[in-house]
Write a protein that holds these residues in place. Structure first.
Motif, PDB file in Angstrom:
ATOM      1  N   PHE A   6     -10.421  -2.212  -2.498  1.00 37.48           N
ATOM      2  CA  PHE A   6     -11.336  -3.240  -2.988  1.00 37.48           C
ATOM      3  C   PHE A   6     -12.083  -2.755  -4.227  1.00 37.48           C
ATOM      4  CE2 PHE A   6     -15.149  -6.023  -2.494  1.00 37.48           C
ATOM      5  CZ  PHE A   6     -14.490  -7.243  -2.527  1.00 37.48           C
ATOM      6  N   THR A   7     -12.580  -1.544  -4.190  1.00 38.25           N
ATOM      7  CA  THR A   7     -13.284  -0.958  -5.335  1.00 38.25           C
ATOM      8  C   THR A   7     -12.348  -0.821  -6.528  1.00 38.25           C
ATOM      9  OG1 THR A   7     -14.741   0.266  -3.856  1.00 38.25           O
ATOM     10  CG2 THR A   7     -14.612   1.041  -6.133  1.00 38.25           C
ATOM     11  N   GLY A   8     -11.146  -0.321  -6.283  1.00 40.21           N
ATOM     12  CA  GLY A   8     -10.165  -0.165  -7.355  1.00 40.21           C
ATOM     13  C   GLY A   8      -9.805  -1.499  -7.983  1.00 40.21           C
ATOM     14  N   TYR A   9      -9.647  -2.521  -7.154  1.00 37.98           N
ATOM     15  CA  TYR A   9      -9.309  -3.847  -7.664  1.00 37.98           C
ATOM     16  C   TYR A   9     -10.424  -4.368  -8.564  1.00 37.98           C
ATOM     17  CZ  TYR A   9      -7.566  -8.604  -7.882  1.00 37.98           C
ATOM     18  OH  TYR A   9      -7.088  -9.812  -8.346  1.00 37.98           O
ATOM     19  N   ILE A  10     -11.656  -4.254  -8.102  1.00 36.95           N
ATOM     20  CA  ILE A  10     -12.792  -4.751  -8.885  1.00 36.95           C
ATOM     21  C   ILE A  10     -12.902  -4.017 -10.216  1.00 36.95           C
ATOM     22  CG2 ILE A  10     -15.323  -4.850  -8.952  1.00 36.95           C
ATOM     23  CD1 ILE A  10     -15.145  -5.469  -5.913  1.00 36.95           C
ATOM     24  N   GLU A  11     -12.791  -2.688 -10.187  1.00 40.46           N
ATOM     25  CA  GLU A  11     -12.866  -1.913 -11.423  1.00 40.46           C
ATOM     26  C   GLU A  11     -11.751  -2.301 -12.389  1.00 40.46           C
ATOM     27  OE1 GLU A  11     -12.845   2.159 -10.143  1.00 40.46           O
ATOM     28  OE2 GLU A  11     -14.953   2.097  -9.510  1.00 40.46           O
ATOM     29  N   ILE A  69      -4.360 -13.838  -4.379  1.00 43.51           N
ATOM     30  CA  ILE A  69      -5.207 -13.080  -5.304  1.00 43.51           C
ATOM     31  C   ILE A  69      -4.267 -12.371  -6.277  1.00 43.51           C
ATOM     32  CG2 ILE A  69      -6.980 -11.280  -5.505  1.00 43.51           C
ATOM     33  CD1 ILE A  69      -7.895 -13.728  -3.860  1.00 43.51           C
ATOM     34  N   PRO A  70      -4.459 -12.522  -7.592  1.00 44.55           N
ATOM     35  CA  PRO A  70      -3.555 -11.890  -8.554  1.00 44.55           C
ATOM     36  C   PRO A  70      -3.489 -10.365  -8.381  1.00 44.55           C
ATOM     37  CG  PRO A  70      -5.286 -13.133  -9.697  1.00 44.55           C
ATOM     38  CD  PRO A  70      -5.564 -13.217  -8.239  1.00 44.55           C
ATOM     39  N   ILE A  71      -2.310  -9.822  -8.517  1.00 39.09           N
ATOM     40  CA  ILE A  71      -2.125  -8.373  -8.469  1.00 39.09           C
ATOM     41  C   ILE A  71      -2.547  -7.816  -9.819  1.00 39.09           C
ATOM     42  CG2 ILE A  71      -0.454  -6.500  -8.221  1.00 39.09           C
ATOM     43  CD1 ILE A  71       1.209  -8.531  -6.509  1.00 39.09           C
ATOM     44  N   ILE A  72      -3.437  -6.838  -9.813  1.00 36.89           N
ATOM     45  CA  ILE A  72      -3.931  -6.240 -11.049  1.00 36.89           C
ATOM     46  C   ILE A  72      -3.720  -4.739 -10.971  1.00 36.89           C
ATOM     47  CG2 ILE A  72      -5.932  -5.862 -12.542  1.00 36.89           C
ATOM     48  CD1 ILE A  72      -7.044  -8.522 -11.597  1.00 36.89           C
ATOM     49  N   GLY A  74      -1.400  -2.877 -10.010  1.00 32.80           N
ATOM     50  CA  GLY A  74      -0.847  -2.375  -8.760  1.00 32.80           C
ATOM     51  C   GLY A  74      -1.691  -2.640  -7.531  1.00 32.80           C
ATOM     52  N   TYR A  75      -2.903  -3.132  -7.708  1.00 32.44           N
ATOM     53  CA  TYR A  75      -3.757  -3.452  -6.569  1.00 32.44           C
ATOM     54  C   TYR A  75      -3.390  -4.837  -6.048  1.00 32.44           C
ATOM     55  CZ  TYR A  75      -6.660   0.556  -7.686  1.00 32.44           C
ATOM     56  OH  TYR A  75      -7.116   1.828  -7.916  1.00 32.44           O
ATOM     57  N   ASP A  76      -2.862  -4.879  -4.829  1.00 29.91           N
ATOM     58  CA  ASP A  76      -2.409  -6.121  -4.211  1.00 29.91           C
ATOM     59  C   ASP A  76      -3.242  -6.373  -2.961  1.00 29.91           C
ATOM     60  OD1 ASP A  76      -1.118  -8.274  -3.124  1.00 29.91           O
ATOM     61  OD2 ASP A  76       0.875  -7.355  -3.140  1.00 29.91           O
ATOM     62  N   LEU A  77      -4.154  -7.317  -3.049  1.00 27.83           N
ATOM     63  CA  LEU A  77      -5.016  -7.647  -1.918  1.00 27.83           C
ATOM     64  C   LEU A  77      -4.352  -8.644  -0.971  1.00 27.83           C
ATOM     65  CD1 LEU A  77      -8.490  -7.996  -3.695  1.00 27.83           C
ATOM     66  CD2 LEU A  77      -7.468  -5.981  -2.632  1.00 27.83           C
ATOM     67  N   ASN A  78      -3.141  -9.060  -1.279  1.00 31.52           N
ATOM     68  CA  ASN A  78      -2.454 -10.067  -0.485  1.00 31.52           C
ATOM     69  C   ASN A  78      -1.605  -9.479   0.636  1.00 31.52           C
ATOM     70  OD1 ASN A  78      -3.142 -12.406  -2.272  1.00 31.52           O
ATOM     71  ND2 ASN A  78      -2.089 -11.098  -3.731  1.00 31.52           N
ATOM     72  N   LYS A  79      -1.620  -8.182   0.810  1.00 30.15           N
ATOM     73  CA  LYS A  79      -0.753  -7.515   1.778  1.00 30.15           C
ATOM     74  C   LYS A  79      -1.287  -7.540   3.197  1.00 30.15           C
ATOM     75  CE  LYS A  79       1.549  -4.314  -1.312  1.00 30.15           C
ATOM     76  NZ  LYS A  79       1.895  -2.910  -1.523  1.00 30.15           N
TER      77      LYS A  79
END
Length: 95
Positions: A6-11, A69-72, A74-79
């Motif tokens: 979550f932190t990595g995705y936000i950053e 949620i878009p993958i950014i 390599g961060y995939d929150l949809n898994k």
């Protein structure tokens, strides 16, 4: 270094933020990859903080409603991660 998803995705998402300054000196910010994430502030710092808060809310509501949620970067929150669940351990610095 351990990085929470979550932190990595936000950053990562915030690294794509675009800001504009209006004639009255106020600012707007948006993240084009995250449709609808936009914020305003009297100062750039205030706008940045508001944009992060808006992004966090947008992610949590999107996950709760089952939106993609878009993958950014390599961060995939949809898994199917339970990103709302607290981590099983705390870093020593937090203790």
């Amino acid at each position: 270094m351990l990085k929470y998803i979550f932190t990595g995705y936000i950053e990562s998402a915030l690294s794509y933020a675009e800001y504009d300054k209006f004639e009255d000196g106020t600012f707007s910010g948006r993240i084009a990859l995250c449709k609808g994430v936009i914020a305003f502030g009297k100062t750039l710092k205030e706008c940045e903080e508001e944009l992060q808060s808006t992004l966090e809310d947008w992610i949590l509501v999107g996950l709760k409603l089952g939106h993609h949620i878009p993958i950014i970067e390599g961060y995939d929150l949809n898994k199917g991660y339970d990103v709302i669940k607290e981590p099983a351990h705390e870093p020593m610095a937090a203790v």
